[in-house]
Design an enzyme around this catalytic site. Structure first.
Site, mmCIF file in Angstrom:
data_model
loop_
_atom_site.group_PDB
_atom_site.id
_atom_site.type_symbol
_atom_site.label_atom_id
_atom_site.label_comp_id
_atom_site.label_asym_id
_atom_site.label_seq_id
_atom_site.Cartn_x
_atom_site.Cartn_y
_atom_site.Cartn_z
ATOM 1 N N ASP A 98 0.853 -1.178 0.000
ATOM 2 C CA ASP A 98 0.000 0.000 0.000
ATOM 3 C C ASP A 98 0.894 1.235 0.000
ATOM 4 O O ASP A 98 1.802 1.356 0.822
ATOM 5 C CB ASP A 98 -0.897 0.005 1.243
ATOM 6 C CG ASP A 98 -2.308 0.455 0.925
ATOM 7 O OD1 ASP A 98 -2.449 1.498 0.272
ATOM 8 O OD2 ASP A 98 -3.263 -0.242 1.323
ATOM 9 N N ASP A 200 -3.071 4.693 -2.380
ATOM 10 C CA ASP A 200 -4.172 5.256 -1.597
ATOM 11 C C ASP A 200 -4.558 6.639 -2.113
ATOM 12 O O ASP A 200 -3.691 7.495 -2.331
ATOM 13 C CB ASP A 200 -3.724 5.332 -0.133
ATOM 14 C CG ASP A 200 -4.855 5.679 0.811
ATOM 15 O OD1 ASP A 200 -5.801 4.876 0.910
ATOM 16 O OD2 ASP A 200 -4.783 6.742 1.457
ATOM 17 N N GLU A 255 -6.288 3.930 -6.086
ATOM 18 C CA GLU A 255 -7.577 4.233 -5.471
ATOM 19 C C GLU A 255 -7.933 5.649 -5.904
ATOM 20 O O GLU A 255 -7.240 6.602 -5.558
ATOM 21 C CB GLU A 255 -7.496 4.138 -3.948
ATOM 22 C CG GLU A 255 -8.840 4.395 -3.284
ATOM 23 C CD GLU A 255 -8.739 4.594 -1.777
ATOM 24 O OE1 GLU A 255 -9.699 4.237 -1.075
ATOM 25 O OE2 GLU A 255 -7.712 5.116 -1.299
ATOM 26 N N HIS A 327 -11.159 -3.059 3.017
ATOM 27 C CA HIS A 327 -11.001 -2.628 4.407
ATOM 28 C C HIS A 327 -11.824 -1.392 4.741
ATOM 29 O O HIS A 327 -11.986 -1.054 5.915
ATOM 30 C CB HIS A 327 -9.522 -2.341 4.696
ATOM 31 C CG HIS A 327 -8.982 -1.193 3.880
ATOM 32 N ND1 HIS A 327 -8.789 -1.278 2.517
ATOM 33 C CD2 HIS A 327 -8.623 0.059 4.228
ATOM 34 C CE1 HIS A 327 -8.325 -0.114 2.076
ATOM 35 N NE2 HIS A 327 -8.218 0.708 3.076
ATOM 36 N N ASP A 328 -12.345 -0.698 3.727
ATOM 37 C CA ASP A 328 -13.139 0.518 3.940
ATOM 38 C C ASP A 328 -14.636 0.294 3.724
ATOM 39 O O ASP A 328 -15.411 1.247 3.810
ATOM 40 C CB ASP A 328 -12.685 1.629 2.981
ATOM 41 C CG ASP A 328 -11.382 2.278 3.410
ATOM 42 O OD1 ASP A 328 -11.070 2.238 4.613
ATOM 43 O OD2 ASP A 328 -10.678 2.824 2.539
#
Length: 553
Positions: A98, A200, A255, A327-328
Protein backbone atom coordinates in the site's frame (compact mmCIF):
# COMPACT_ATOMS: atom_id res chain seq x y z
CA UNK A 1 -5.66 -5.77 -26.21
CA UNK A 2 -2.32 -6.33 -24.49
CA UNK A 3 -2.09 -9.53 -22.46
CA UNK A 4 -0.24 -9.21 -19.13
CA UNK A 5 0.17 -11.23 -15.93
CA UNK A 6 -1.64 -8.68 -13.79
CA UNK A 7 -4.74 -8.78 -15.99
CA UNK A 8 -4.86 -12.53 -15.45
CA UNK A 9 -4.15 -12.39 -11.72
CA UNK A 10 -6.53 -12.73 -8.78
CA UNK A 11 -5.56 -10.40 -5.93
CA UNK A 12 -6.13 -11.08 -2.23
CA UNK A 13 -6.20 -8.14 0.15
CA UNK A 14 -4.68 -8.59 3.59
CA UNK A 15 -5.51 -6.17 6.40
CA UNK A 16 -2.53 -7.18 8.57
CA UNK A 17 -3.91 -6.01 11.93
CA UNK A 18 -6.79 -8.47 11.60
CA UNK A 19 -5.29 -11.30 9.54
CA UNK A 20 -3.25 -13.50 11.91
CA UNK A 21 -1.48 -12.81 15.22
CA UNK A 22 1.70 -14.83 15.80
CA UNK A 23 2.73 -13.60 19.27
CA UNK A 24 -0.46 -13.36 21.32
CA UNK A 25 -0.64 -9.57 21.66
CA UNK A 26 -4.03 -9.48 19.94
CA UNK A 27 -2.72 -7.69 16.84
CA UNK A 28 -2.10 -9.40 13.51
CA UNK A 29 1.49 -9.24 12.30
CA UNK A 30 3.88 -10.13 9.50
CA UNK A 31 4.89 -13.49 10.95
CA UNK A 32 1.18 -14.26 11.12
CA UNK A 33 0.91 -13.60 7.39
CA UNK A 34 3.89 -15.86 6.72
CA UNK A 35 2.25 -18.64 8.74
CA UNK A 36 -0.84 -18.54 6.47
CA UNK A 37 0.86 -18.38 3.06
CA UNK A 38 0.12 -22.05 2.38
CA UNK A 39 -3.59 -21.34 2.92
CA UNK A 40 -3.45 -18.53 0.34
CA UNK A 41 -1.52 -20.70 -2.09
CA UNK A 42 -4.15 -23.45 -1.66
CA UNK A 43 -6.91 -20.93 -2.38
CA UNK A 44 -5.14 -20.20 -5.64
CA UNK A 45 -4.67 -16.42 -5.57
CA UNK A 46 -1.71 -14.83 -7.37
CA UNK A 47 -1.09 -11.51 -5.63
CA UNK A 48 -1.22 -10.40 -1.99
CA UNK A 49 -1.98 -6.73 -1.40
CA UNK A 50 -0.96 -5.69 2.10
CA UNK A 51 -2.67 -2.74 3.74
CA UNK A 52 0.00 -0.47 5.32
CA UNK A 53 2.62 -2.11 7.54
CA UNK A 54 4.87 0.96 7.85
CA UNK A 55 5.78 2.75 11.06
CA UNK A 56 2.70 4.65 12.21
CA UNK A 57 1.07 6.14 15.34
CA UNK A 58 -2.09 4.35 14.15
CA UNK A 59 -4.52 7.22 14.22
CA UNK A 60 -6.06 5.77 11.05
CA UNK A 61 -4.90 2.16 11.44
CA UNK A 62 -1.64 2.58 9.56
CA UNK A 63 -2.79 4.99 6.84
CA UNK A 64 -0.94 7.70 8.80
CA UNK A 65 2.70 6.89 8.11
CA UNK A 66 5.59 8.29 10.16
CA UNK A 67 8.37 6.35 8.38
CA UNK A 68 7.92 4.81 4.93
CA UNK A 69 11.04 2.67 5.23
CA UNK A 70 10.39 1.08 8.63
CA UNK A 71 7.91 -1.54 9.84
CA UNK A 72 5.32 -0.77 12.52
CA UNK A 73 6.57 -2.22 15.81
CA UNK A 74 3.30 -4.09 16.39
CA UNK A 75 3.71 -5.86 13.04
CA UNK A 76 7.31 -6.98 13.51
CA UNK A 77 10.60 -6.06 11.89
CA UNK A 78 12.03 -5.49 8.43
CA UNK A 79 13.66 -8.92 8.77
CA UNK A 80 10.18 -10.39 9.29
CA UNK A 81 9.04 -8.63 6.12
CA UNK A 82 12.01 -9.88 4.11
CA UNK A 83 11.28 -13.44 5.25
CA UNK A 84 7.60 -13.11 4.37
CA UNK A 85 8.45 -11.72 0.92
CA UNK A 86 10.90 -14.56 0.30
CA UNK A 87 8.41 -17.22 1.42
CA UNK A 88 5.63 -15.68 -0.69
CA UNK A 89 7.85 -15.67 -3.77
CA UNK A 90 8.82 -19.31 -3.13
CA UNK A 91 5.12 -20.14 -3.44
CA UNK A 92 4.66 -18.09 -6.59
CA UNK A 93 2.76 -15.38 -4.70
CA UNK A 94 3.49 -11.75 -5.54
CA UNK A 95 3.34 -9.01 -2.90
CA UNK A 96 1.90 -5.53 -3.51
CA UNK A 97 2.40 -2.76 -0.94
CA UNK A 98 0.00 0.00 0.00
CA UNK A 99 1.42 3.38 -1.03
CA UNK A 100 0.01 6.25 1.05
CA UNK A 101 1.50 9.47 -0.30
CA UNK A 102 -1.38 11.96 -0.39
CA UNK A 103 -0.53 12.58 3.26
CA UNK A 104 1.82 11.49 6.02
CA UNK A 105 1.44 11.25 9.76
CA UNK A 106 1.93 14.48 11.70
CA UNK A 107 4.65 12.49 13.47
CA UNK A 108 6.67 12.06 10.27
CA UNK A 109 10.02 13.88 10.48
CA UNK A 110 9.05 16.00 7.45
CA UNK A 111 6.00 17.42 9.19
CA UNK A 112 7.65 17.79 12.57
CA UNK A 113 10.20 20.02 10.83
CA UNK A 114 7.60 21.74 8.66
CA UNK A 115 5.61 23.04 11.61
CA UNK A 116 8.64 24.51 13.40
CA UNK A 117 8.80 27.78 11.46
CA UNK A 118 7.61 29.45 8.29
CA UNK A 119 11.10 29.45 6.82
CA UNK A 120 11.97 25.82 7.68
CA UNK A 121 13.32 23.90 4.68
CA UNK A 122 10.44 21.39 5.06
CA UNK A 123 7.73 24.04 5.32
CA UNK A 124 6.69 23.69 1.69
CA UNK A 125 6.42 19.89 1.97
CA UNK A 126 2.86 20.51 3.23
CA UNK A 127 -0.02 22.86 2.45
CA UNK A 128 -0.12 25.81 4.84
CA UNK A 129 -2.54 28.75 4.67
CA UNK A 130 -3.48 31.81 6.69
CA UNK A 131 -6.85 31.88 8.38
CA UNK A 132 -8.76 34.89 9.63
CA UNK A 133 -7.96 33.87 13.19
CA UNK A 134 -7.46 30.78 15.37
CA UNK A 135 -11.17 29.92 15.10
CA UNK A 136 -11.70 30.70 11.40
CA UNK A 137 -10.03 28.37 8.86
CA UNK A 138 -8.96 29.46 5.36
CA UNK A 139 -12.19 28.08 3.88
CA UNK A 140 -15.17 25.84 4.64
CA UNK A 141 -13.77 22.51 3.42
CA UNK A 142 -14.72 19.50 5.50
CA UNK A 143 -12.52 16.49 6.22
CA UNK A 144 -13.46 12.93 5.19
CA UNK A 145 -13.36 12.04 8.89
CA UNK A 146 -15.71 14.83 10.07
CA UNK A 147 -14.88 18.38 11.11
CA UNK A 148 -12.86 20.98 9.22
CA UNK A 149 -10.16 19.96 6.74
CA UNK A 150 -7.91 22.61 8.30
CA UNK A 151 -6.03 22.40 11.59
CA UNK A 152 -4.72 25.50 13.34
CA UNK A 153 -1.09 25.19 14.46
CA UNK A 154 -0.17 27.59 17.24
CA UNK A 155 3.58 27.47 16.65
CA UNK A 156 3.36 29.50 13.43
CA UNK A 157 -0.27 30.69 13.77
CA UNK A 158 -1.24 29.10 10.43
CA UNK A 159 -3.47 26.26 9.26
CA UNK A 160 -2.41 23.06 7.50
CA UNK A 161 -4.65 21.04 5.18
CA UNK A 162 -5.73 17.52 6.14
CA UNK A 163 -8.39 15.95 3.94
CA UNK A 164 -8.54 13.07 6.42
CA UNK A 165 -7.61 13.08 10.14
CA UNK A 166 -5.88 16.12 11.64
CA UNK A 167 -2.98 13.73 12.23
CA UNK A 168 -2.75 13.17 8.45
CA UNK A 169 -1.44 16.42 6.92
CA UNK A 170 -1.57 16.52 3.12
CA UNK A 171 1.71 16.59 1.23
CA UNK A 172 2.37 19.38 -1.27
CA UNK A 173 2.96 17.49 -4.52
CA UNK A 174 3.67 20.76 -6.34
CA UNK A 175 7.01 20.73 -4.49
CA UNK A 176 9.49 18.92 -6.76
CA UNK A 177 11.55 17.81 -3.75
CA UNK A 178 8.51 16.07 -2.25
CA UNK A 179 8.01 14.13 -5.46
CA UNK A 180 11.68 13.14 -5.53
CA UNK A 181 11.48 11.93 -1.91
CA UNK A 182 8.43 9.81 -2.75
CA UNK A 183 9.96 8.38 -5.94
CA UNK A 184 13.21 7.51 -4.14
CA UNK A 185 11.22 5.70 -1.44
CA UNK A 186 9.23 3.76 -4.05
CA UNK A 187 12.43 2.78 -5.83
CA UNK A 188 13.85 1.49 -2.53
CA UNK A 189 10.86 -0.85 -2.10
CA UNK A 190 10.97 -2.01 -5.73
CA UNK A 191 14.67 -2.80 -5.38
CA UNK A 192 13.78 -4.84 -2.31
CA UNK A 193 11.72 -7.06 -4.61
CA UNK A 194 8.08 -6.12 -4.06
CA UNK A 195 5.70 -6.63 -6.97
CA UNK A 196 3.75 -3.41 -7.08
CA UNK A 197 1.74 -0.72 -5.32
CA UNK A 198 -1.86 -0.06 -4.46
CA UNK A 199 -1.96 3.75 -4.27
CA UNK A 200 -4.17 5.26 -1.60
CA UNK A 201 -6.44 8.16 -2.75
CA UNK A 202 -3.97 8.87 -5.55
CA UNK A 203 -6.54 10.99 -7.41
CA UNK A 204 -6.27 13.57 -4.60
CA UNK A 205 -2.53 14.37 -4.69
CA UNK A 206 -2.87 17.52 -6.81
CA UNK A 207 -4.77 20.51 -5.42
CA UNK A 208 -5.66 23.83 -7.03
CA UNK A 209 -3.64 26.88 -5.99
CA UNK A 210 -6.87 28.71 -5.24
CA UNK A 211 -8.88 27.45 -2.26
CA UNK A 212 -12.39 28.89 -2.51
CA UNK A 213 -15.24 27.66 -0.33
CA UNK A 214 -16.81 24.46 -1.59
CA UNK A 215 -20.55 23.79 -2.01
CA UNK A 216 -21.98 22.98 1.40
CA UNK A 217 -23.08 19.39 1.98
CA UNK A 218 -24.28 18.25 5.42
CA UNK A 219 -21.94 20.17 7.76
CA UNK A 220 -19.03 21.53 5.71
CA UNK A 221 -18.01 22.53 2.20
CA UNK A 222 -17.08 19.96 -0.42
CA UNK A 223 -13.37 20.05 -1.29
CA UNK A 224 -13.63 17.65 -4.23
CA UNK A 225 -13.81 20.23 -7.08
CA UNK A 226 -10.40 21.51 -5.96
CA UNK A 227 -8.66 18.37 -4.70
CA UNK A 228 -9.84 15.42 -6.82
CA UNK A 229 -8.35 14.92 -10.32
CA UNK A 230 -6.47 18.15 -9.67
CA UNK A 231 -4.63 20.22 -12.29
CA UNK A 232 -1.35 18.26 -12.21
CA UNK A 233 -2.38 14.76 -11.14
CA UNK A 234 -1.72 13.14 -14.51
CA UNK A 235 1.56 14.99 -15.00
CA UNK A 236 2.78 13.76 -11.63
CA UNK A 237 1.72 10.16 -12.29
CA UNK A 238 3.44 10.17 -15.69
CA UNK A 239 6.54 11.44 -13.91
CA UNK A 240 6.18 8.64 -11.33
CA UNK A 241 5.85 6.10 -14.13
CA UNK A 242 8.87 7.44 -15.98
CA UNK A 243 11.14 7.59 -12.94
CA UNK A 244 9.99 4.47 -11.06
CA UNK A 245 7.18 2.25 -12.33
CA UNK A 246 8.37 1.72 -15.91
CA UNK A 247 11.67 0.33 -14.66
CA UNK A 248 10.08 -2.73 -13.01
CA UNK A 249 7.67 -5.54 -13.94
CA UNK A 250 5.11 -4.61 -11.30
CA UNK A 251 1.36 -4.13 -10.83
CA UNK A 252 -0.10 -0.74 -9.98
CA UNK A 253 -3.65 0.10 -8.97
CA UNK A 254 -4.84 3.55 -7.98
CA UNK A 255 -7.58 4.23 -5.47
CA UNK A 256 -9.31 7.06 -7.31
CA UNK A 257 -12.32 8.53 -5.49
CA UNK A 258 -14.60 10.45 -7.83
CA UNK A 259 -13.27 8.75 -10.97
CA UNK A 260 -15.38 8.51 -14.14
CA UNK A 261 -14.82 6.11 -17.02
CA UNK A 262 -13.31 8.94 -19.07
CA UNK A 263 -10.96 9.91 -16.25
CA UNK A 264 -10.07 6.22 -15.69
CA UNK A 265 -8.80 6.01 -19.26
CA UNK A 266 -6.33 8.78 -18.41
CA UNK A 267 -5.13 7.05 -15.25
CA UNK A 268 -5.06 3.50 -16.58
CA UNK A 269 -5.35 3.63 -20.34
CA UNK A 270 -3.49 0.98 -22.34
CA UNK A 271 -1.04 3.68 -23.47
CA UNK A 272 -1.45 6.31 -20.75
CA UNK A 273 1.92 5.57 -19.09
CA UNK A 274 0.46 6.08 -15.63
CA UNK A 275 -1.13 3.11 -13.78
CA UNK A 276 -2.29 -0.40 -14.69
CA UNK A 277 -5.82 -0.02 -13.29
CA UNK A 278 -7.92 2.01 -10.87
CA UNK A 279 -10.51 1.38 -8.20
CA UNK A 280 -13.82 3.10 -8.89
CA UNK A 281 -16.41 3.36 -6.13
CA UNK A 282 -19.70 4.05 -7.87
CA UNK A 283 -21.11 0.64 -6.96
CA UNK A 284 -20.38 1.15 -3.24
CA UNK A 285 -21.40 4.83 -3.04
CA UNK A 286 -25.17 4.55 -2.62
CA UNK A 287 -25.44 7.53 -0.29
CA UNK A 288 -28.62 8.37 1.60
CA UNK A 289 -29.89 11.13 3.86
CA UNK A 290 -26.90 10.82 6.19
CA UNK A 291 -24.33 10.77 3.42
CA UNK A 292 -22.50 7.42 3.29
CA UNK A 293 -24.27 6.30 6.47
CA UNK A 294 -27.28 4.48 5.14
CA UNK A 295 -28.68 0.97 5.48
CA UNK A 296 -30.65 0.81 2.24
CA UNK A 297 -29.98 -1.84 -0.40
CA UNK A 298 -28.99 -1.02 -3.95
CA UNK A 299 -31.68 -1.13 -6.60
CA UNK A 300 -30.39 -3.90 -8.86
CA UNK A 301 -30.99 -2.05 -12.13
CA UNK A 302 -28.86 0.85 -10.88
CA UNK A 303 -26.11 -1.50 -9.72
CA UNK A 304 -26.11 -3.31 -13.08
CA UNK A 305 -26.01 -0.02 -14.94
CA UNK A 306 -22.83 0.97 -13.09
CA UNK A 307 -21.05 -2.32 -13.74
CA UNK A 308 -22.18 -2.38 -17.36
CA UNK A 309 -20.94 1.15 -18.01
CA UNK A 310 -17.49 0.32 -16.63
CA UNK A 311 -17.35 -3.00 -18.46
CA UNK A 312 -18.31 -1.56 -21.85
CA UNK A 313 -16.65 1.87 -21.78
CA UNK A 314 -13.24 0.60 -20.63
CA UNK A 315 -13.19 -2.41 -22.97
CA UNK A 316 -10.01 -2.39 -25.05
CA UNK A 317 -8.98 0.99 -23.63
CA UNK A 318 -8.30 0.53 -19.89
CA UNK A 319 -8.49 -2.22 -17.28
CA UNK A 320 -11.10 -2.78 -14.57
CA UNK A 321 -10.58 -3.65 -10.91
CA UNK A 322 -13.39 -5.89 -9.66
CA UNK A 323 -14.37 -5.89 -6.01
CA UNK A 324 -17.36 -6.10 -3.69
CA UNK A 325 -15.66 -5.07 -0.45
CA UNK A 326 -12.36 -4.05 1.14
CA UNK A 327 -11.00 -2.63 4.41
CA UNK A 328 -13.14 0.52 3.94
CA UNK A 329 -16.42 -1.22 3.09
CA UNK A 330 -18.86 -3.47 4.98
CA UNK A 331 -18.88 -7.19 4.29
CA UNK A 332 -20.10 -8.07 0.79
CA UNK A 333 -22.50 -10.84 1.77
CA UNK A 334 -24.19 -8.57 4.33
CA UNK A 335 -24.47 -5.66 1.92
CA UNK A 336 -25.11 -7.11 -1.53
CA UNK A 337 -26.16 -10.65 -0.62
CA UNK A 338 -28.12 -12.05 2.30
CA UNK A 339 -26.37 -12.96 5.55
CA UNK A 340 -29.32 -14.78 7.08
CA UNK A 341 -28.13 -18.32 7.93
CA UNK A 342 -30.30 -20.01 5.31
CA UNK A 343 -29.01 -17.75 2.50
CA UNK A 344 -25.49 -16.71 3.50
CA UNK A 345 -23.53 -19.42 1.69
CA UNK A 346 -25.55 -19.47 -1.50
CA UNK A 347 -25.67 -15.66 -1.81
CA UNK A 348 -21.91 -15.41 -1.13
CA UNK A 349 -21.31 -17.85 -4.00
CA UNK A 350 -23.72 -15.92 -6.22
CA UNK A 351 -21.84 -12.66 -5.61
CA UNK A 352 -18.54 -14.37 -6.36
CA UNK A 353 -19.93 -15.74 -9.63
CA UNK A 354 -21.28 -12.38 -10.69
CA UNK A 355 -17.99 -10.55 -10.08
CA UNK A 356 -15.40 -13.09 -11.21
CA UNK A 357 -17.09 -13.64 -14.56
CA UNK A 358 -16.73 -9.95 -15.50
CA UNK A 359 -13.72 -8.45 -17.23
CA UNK A 360 -11.05 -7.06 -14.92
CA UNK A 361 -8.76 -8.22 -12.13
CA UNK A 362 -10.82 -9.65 -9.23
CA UNK A 363 -9.93 -8.64 -5.67
CA UNK A 364 -10.84 -10.86 -2.73
CA UNK A 365 -10.85 -9.16 0.67
CA UNK A 366 -9.70 -11.38 3.55
CA UNK A 367 -12.58 -13.50 4.85
CA UNK A 368 -14.71 -12.84 1.78
CA UNK A 369 -13.75 -16.32 0.56
CA UNK A 370 -15.34 -17.67 3.76
CA UNK A 371 -18.52 -15.62 3.50
CA UNK A 372 -17.68 -13.61 6.62
CA UNK A 373 -20.45 -11.22 7.66
CA UNK A 374 -20.91 -7.81 9.28
CA UNK A 375 -20.38 -7.63 13.04
CA UNK A 376 -23.48 -7.35 15.29
CA UNK A 377 -22.53 -4.04 16.96
CA UNK A 378 -24.55 -3.22 20.06
CA UNK A 379 -23.08 0.12 21.22
CA UNK A 380 -20.81 2.92 19.93
CA UNK A 381 -18.05 1.99 22.36
CA UNK A 382 -17.40 -1.13 20.26
CA UNK A 383 -16.12 0.92 17.31
CA UNK A 384 -12.36 1.21 16.73
CA UNK A 385 -12.48 3.05 13.41
CA UNK A 386 -11.85 6.82 13.61
CA UNK A 387 -14.37 7.49 10.82
CA UNK A 388 -17.16 5.64 12.64
CA UNK A 389 -16.32 7.18 16.03
CA UNK A 390 -16.27 10.71 14.60
CA UNK A 391 -19.43 10.21 12.55
CA UNK A 392 -21.39 9.04 15.59
CA UNK A 393 -20.22 12.08 17.53
CA UNK A 394 -21.00 14.47 14.68
CA UNK A 395 -24.47 13.11 13.91
CA UNK A 396 -25.75 11.82 17.26
CA UNK A 397 -23.91 13.53 20.10
CA UNK A 398 -24.51 16.89 18.42
CA UNK A 399 -28.25 16.19 18.58
CA UNK A 400 -28.53 16.28 14.79
CA UNK A 401 -30.29 12.91 14.75
CA UNK A 402 -31.39 10.37 17.35
CA UNK A 403 -29.37 7.28 18.20
CA UNK A 404 -32.33 5.07 17.27
CA UNK A 405 -32.54 6.59 13.79
CA UNK A 406 -28.81 6.68 13.05
CA UNK A 407 -27.71 3.39 14.60
CA UNK A 408 -28.98 1.02 11.83
CA UNK A 409 -27.16 3.20 9.27
CA UNK A 410 -23.77 3.35 10.98
CA UNK A 411 -23.62 -0.36 11.82
CA UNK A 412 -24.53 -1.21 8.22
CA UNK A 413 -21.69 0.88 6.77
CA UNK A 414 -18.95 1.04 9.43
CA UNK A 415 -15.47 0.13 8.20
CA UNK A 416 -15.05 -1.94 11.36
CA UNK A 417 -17.34 -4.59 9.82
CA UNK A 418 -14.45 -5.55 7.54
CA UNK A 419 -11.80 -5.26 10.22
CA UNK A 420 -12.87 -7.94 12.67
CA UNK A 421 -10.31 -10.78 12.80
CA UNK A 422 -10.22 -13.49 10.16
CA UNK A 423 -12.04 -16.55 11.47
CA UNK A 424 -9.52 -19.37 11.19
CA UNK A 425 -11.16 -22.06 13.33
CA UNK A 426 -13.69 -22.65 16.12
CA UNK A 427 -11.19 -22.29 18.98
CA UNK A 428 -11.05 -19.26 21.28
CA UNK A 429 -10.87 -15.94 19.38
CA UNK A 430 -11.37 -17.87 16.13
CA UNK A 431 -7.73 -19.00 16.13
CA UNK A 432 -6.66 -15.43 15.32
CA UNK A 433 -4.82 -14.85 18.61
CA UNK A 434 -4.06 -16.48 21.94
CA UNK A 435 -4.52 -13.06 23.58
CA UNK A 436 -7.23 -10.41 23.58
CA UNK A 437 -7.90 -9.18 20.02
CA UNK A 438 -7.63 -5.44 19.29
CA UNK A 439 -11.20 -5.56 17.97
CA UNK A 440 -13.83 -8.16 18.81
CA UNK A 441 -14.16 -11.39 16.85
CA UNK A 442 -17.53 -11.90 15.18
CA UNK A 443 -19.45 -14.36 17.42
CA UNK A 444 -20.44 -16.46 14.40
CA UNK A 445 -16.86 -17.76 14.08
CA UNK A 446 -17.86 -21.17 15.43
CA UNK A 447 -19.98 -21.70 12.29
CA UNK A 448 -17.97 -19.64 9.79
CA UNK A 449 -14.25 -20.39 9.77
CA UNK A 450 -11.44 -21.49 7.47
CA UNK A 451 -10.80 -24.86 9.09
CA UNK A 452 -14.40 -25.99 8.58
CA UNK A 453 -14.63 -24.57 5.07
CA UNK A 454 -11.38 -26.00 3.72
CA UNK A 455 -12.62 -29.41 4.90
CA UNK A 456 -16.01 -28.99 3.19
CA UNK A 457 -15.90 -29.34 -0.62
CA UNK A 458 -19.25 -27.51 -0.88
CA UNK A 459 -18.15 -24.47 1.13
CA UNK A 460 -17.85 -20.85 0.03
CA UNK A 461 -14.06 -21.28 0.21
CA UNK A 462 -14.02 -24.13 -2.30
CA UNK A 463 -16.37 -22.21 -4.59
CA UNK A 464 -13.89 -19.32 -4.68
CA UNK A 465 -11.07 -21.82 -5.22
CA UNK A 466 -12.91 -23.24 -8.23
CA UNK A 467 -13.62 -19.80 -9.70
CA UNK A 468 -9.95 -18.87 -9.43
CA UNK A 469 -8.89 -22.15 -11.08
CA UNK A 470 -11.42 -21.66 -13.91
CA UNK A 471 -10.02 -18.21 -14.60
CA UNK A 472 -6.58 -19.71 -15.21
CA UNK A 473 -8.06 -22.27 -17.63
CA UNK A 474 -10.46 -20.01 -19.54
CA UNK A 475 -9.04 -16.87 -21.21
CA UNK A 476 -12.61 -15.80 -22.00
CA UNK A 477 -13.06 -15.00 -18.29
CA UNK A 478 -10.15 -12.57 -18.52
CA UNK A 479 -10.34 -11.08 -22.00
CA UNK A 480 -13.88 -11.74 -23.26
CA UNK A 481 -16.11 -8.83 -24.26
CA UNK A 482 -19.04 -8.16 -21.91
CA UNK A 483 -22.62 -7.66 -23.07
CA UNK A 484 -25.60 -7.17 -20.69
CA UNK A 485 -28.94 -8.96 -21.04
CA UNK A 486 -32.26 -8.29 -19.24
CA UNK A 487 -31.10 -4.82 -18.20
CA UNK A 488 -34.53 -3.88 -16.82
CA UNK A 489 -34.81 -6.87 -14.50
CA UNK A 490 -34.78 -6.00 -10.79
CA UNK A 491 -34.20 -9.65 -9.90
CA UNK A 492 -31.63 -11.09 -12.30
CA UNK A 493 -28.13 -9.98 -13.31
CA UNK A 494 -27.49 -11.60 -16.69
CA UNK A 495 -24.64 -11.01 -19.13
CA UNK A 496 -22.51 -12.71 -21.77
CA UNK A 497 -18.77 -12.71 -22.48
CA UNK A 498 -17.38 -13.32 -25.96
CA UNK A 499 -13.85 -14.16 -27.08
CA UNK A 500 -13.24 -15.22 -30.68
CA UNK A 501 -15.79 -17.99 -31.36
CA UNK A 502 -16.41 -18.78 -27.69
CA UNK A 503 -19.25 -17.33 -25.61
CA UNK A 504 -20.41 -17.75 -22.02
CA UNK A 505 -23.58 -16.79 -20.18
CA UNK A 506 -23.70 -15.72 -16.53
CA UNK A 507 -27.04 -15.67 -14.67
CA UNK A 508 -27.39 -14.49 -11.05
CA UNK A 509 -30.57 -14.27 -8.97
CA UNK A 510 -30.14 -11.36 -6.52
CA UNK A 511 -33.37 -12.13 -4.64
CA UNK A 512 -34.68 -14.55 -2.00
CA UNK A 513 -37.51 -15.51 -4.38
CA UNK A 514 -37.92 -18.17 -7.05
CA UNK A 515 -37.66 -16.65 -10.54
CA UNK A 516 -38.68 -18.21 -13.85
CA UNK A 517 -35.95 -17.90 -16.48
CA UNK A 518 -35.75 -18.71 -20.18
CA UNK A 519 -32.27 -19.71 -21.30
CA UNK A 520 -31.34 -17.88 -24.53
CA UNK A 521 -31.59 -20.17 -27.57
CA UNK A 522 -27.85 -20.11 -28.34
CA UNK A 523 -27.04 -21.45 -24.84
CA UNK A 524 -29.62 -24.24 -24.66
CA UNK A 525 -27.75 -27.51 -24.22
CA UNK A 526 -24.43 -25.82 -23.45
CA UNK A 527 -22.13 -27.07 -20.67
CA UNK A 528 -22.39 -25.67 -17.15
CA UNK A 529 -19.02 -24.16 -16.20
CA UNK A 530 -19.94 -23.50 -12.56
CA UNK A 531 -23.12 -23.21 -10.48
CA UNK A 532 -23.89 -22.67 -6.81
CA UNK A 533 -26.79 -25.17 -6.89
CA UNK A 534 -27.79 -28.23 -8.84
CA UNK A 535 -30.33 -27.68 -11.61
CA UNK A 536 -31.13 -28.96 -15.08
CA UNK A 537 -29.44 -26.22 -17.08
CA UNK A 538 -29.92 -28.20 -20.29
CA UNK A 539 -33.62 -27.22 -20.36
CA UNK A 540 -34.85 -24.04 -21.99
CA UNK A 541 -37.24 -23.08 -19.17
CA UNK A 542 -35.95 -23.30 -15.62
CA UNK A 543 -36.89 -21.95 -12.20
CA UNK A 544 -34.10 -20.21 -10.34
CA UNK A 545 -34.13 -20.63 -6.59
CA UNK A 546 -33.17 -17.81 -4.19
CA UNK A 547 -29.65 -16.49 -4.96
CA UNK A 548 -29.02 -19.19 -7.56
CA UNK A 549 -26.16 -18.52 -10.01
CA UNK A 550 -24.78 -20.46 -12.96
CA UNK A 551 -22.52 -20.04 -15.98
CA UNK A 552 -23.00 -21.79 -19.34
CA UNK A 553 -20.33 -22.06 -22.01
Amino acid sequence: MNKTWWKEAVIYQIYPRSFMDSNGDGIGDIKGITSRLDYLKYLGVDVLWLSPIYQSPNDDNGYDISDYQAIMDEFGTMEDFDEMLLEAHKRGLRVVMDLVVNHTSDEHKWFMESRKSKDNEYRDYYIWREGKDAQTPPNNWGSCFSGSAWQYDEQTAMYYLHLFSKKQPDLNWDNETVRKEVFDMMTWWCDKGIDGFRMDVISMISKTKEIPDGPVTEFYGDYSPYCIHGPNVHRYLKEMNEKVLSKYDIMTVGETPGVTTEEAKKYAGEDSNELNMVFQFEHVDNHGKYGKWDDKKWQLTKLKNIFTRWQTELYGQAWNSLFWDNHDQPRAVSRFGDDRPEFREVSAKMLATCLHMMQGSPYIYQGEELGMTNYPFQKPEEFRDIESVNAYQEWCLSGEVSHEEFWPCIIARSRDNARTPVQWDASDQAGFTTGTPWIAVNPNYTEINAKAETADPNSVFHYYKKLIALRKENPIMVYGKYEPLMEDSEELFVYTRTLDDQKLLTVCNFTDQEIAFTIPEEFVGKSCLIANMENDYGKKEITLRPYEAFVLI
